[in-house]
Write an enzyme that holds these catalytic residues in place. Structure first.
Site, PDB file in Angstrom:
ATOM      1  N   HIS A  12       0.751  -1.235  -0.109  1.00  0.00           N
ATOM      2  CA  HIS A  12      -0.176  -0.022   0.099  1.00  0.00           C
ATOM      3  C   HIS A  12       0.810   1.352   0.067  1.00  0.00           C
ATOM      4  O   HIS A  12       2.164   1.285   0.469  1.00  0.00           O
ATOM      5  CB  HIS A  12      -0.917   0.039   1.245  1.00  0.00           C
ATOM      6  CG  HIS A  12      -0.321  -0.096   2.640  1.00  0.00           C
ATOM      7  ND1 HIS A  12       0.257  -1.422   3.017  1.00  0.00           N
ATOM      8  CD2 HIS A  12       0.109   0.774   3.563  1.00  0.00           C
ATOM      9  CE1 HIS A  12       0.560  -1.115   4.206  1.00  0.00           C
ATOM     10  NE2 HIS A  12       0.424   0.041   4.647  1.00  0.00           N
ATOM     11  N   HIS A  68       0.924   5.367   1.188  1.00  0.00           N
ATOM     12  CA  HIS A  68       0.424   6.251   2.014  1.00  0.00           C
ATOM     13  C   HIS A  68       0.425   7.885   1.106  1.00  0.00           C
ATOM     14  O   HIS A  68       1.442   8.076   0.572  1.00  0.00           O
ATOM     15  CB  HIS A  68       1.205   6.410   3.341  1.00  0.00           C
ATOM     16  CG  HIS A  68       1.324   5.320   4.103  1.00  0.00           C
ATOM     17  ND1 HIS A  68       0.575   5.245   5.360  1.00  0.00           N
ATOM     18  CD2 HIS A  68       2.045   4.133   4.054  1.00  0.00           C
ATOM     19  CE1 HIS A  68       0.728   4.006   5.950  1.00  0.00           C
ATOM     20  NE2 HIS A  68       1.615   3.427   5.094  1.00  0.00           N
TER      21      HIS A  68
END
Length: 207
Positions: free
Chosen positions: A151, A153
């Site tokens: 992922h 940010h």
């Protein structure tokens, strides 16, 4: 995902390391590297059932909560608000397929995720009245990764928010010496070995 204070401490510690500098010596990449890569990929599917992001993608997260968190979705990825944000609007771009870390994620998926950063970050900054943002990937436990599903940010920033303690410190210029030259040579050698390993893997899959 951990408390905001703990996560900020972990992230700050990696932006401002206090331990000894890493050794410049490194072993060569051999066939064992390829074997380790294949073993890592074979373990991916076993972690999907317990992955919080996979549960969200499969719709197993409570519907109301998911609708509130989700900001964007396409065929490859989605973007959700971080449930323990470091700043207002802190969001995560997550691939729909499970990959434990960035280096295990196909380049096409990474490209698709990164292609959405300008669109999503622009909307987040306008909604939060921020004028800047950090784009951050914690890749591996030592770098502060907590959820082992790739992922990215997006962390909105404002002037003088003092989010990173390291921003007030003066950076040291790189010394162009033998040690630096050896480091560059080692990185180039590793890149060559990794590319060769990848090429052999593609050839074997076609045969």
């Amino acid at each position: 995902m951990g408390t905001p204070k703990r996560r900020l401490a972990v992230l700050s510690s990696h932006l401002l390391p206090t331990g000894p500098a890493p050794s410049s010596s490194s072993s060569g990449v051999s066939a064992s590297f390829c074997a380790q890569q294949r073993l890592s990929r074979s373990q991916e599917s076993g972690h999907e059932n317990d992955c919080v992001f996979c549960k969200i993608i499969r719709g197993e997260s409570p519907a109301v909560k998911f609708c509130l968190l989700q900001l964007y979705e396409d065929d490859t990825c989605l973007c959700i608000l971080d449930t323990n944000p470091l700043s207002l609007g802190h969001s995560l771009i997550v691939p729909k397929s499970h990959f434990s870390c960035l280096d295990a994620t196909p380049p096409s998926v990474v490209a698709a995720m990164c292609a959405k950063v300008p669109l999503i970050s622009n909307a987040i900054m306008k909604a939060t009245d921020a004028d800047s943002f950090n784009l951050l990937v914690n890749n591996g436990a030592a770098a502060g990764q907590v959820i082992f599903h790739t992922h990215i940010h997006i962390i909105p920033r404002k002037a003088h928010d003092c989010l990173w303690t390291s921003e007030s410190l003066r950076r040291r210029p790189l010394k162009i010496d033998q040690e630096t030259s050896q480091l560059a040579d080692q990185v180039r050698e590793k890149l060559s070995n990794i590319c060769e390993c990848s090429s052999k893997g593609q050839e074997s899959s076609l045969s």
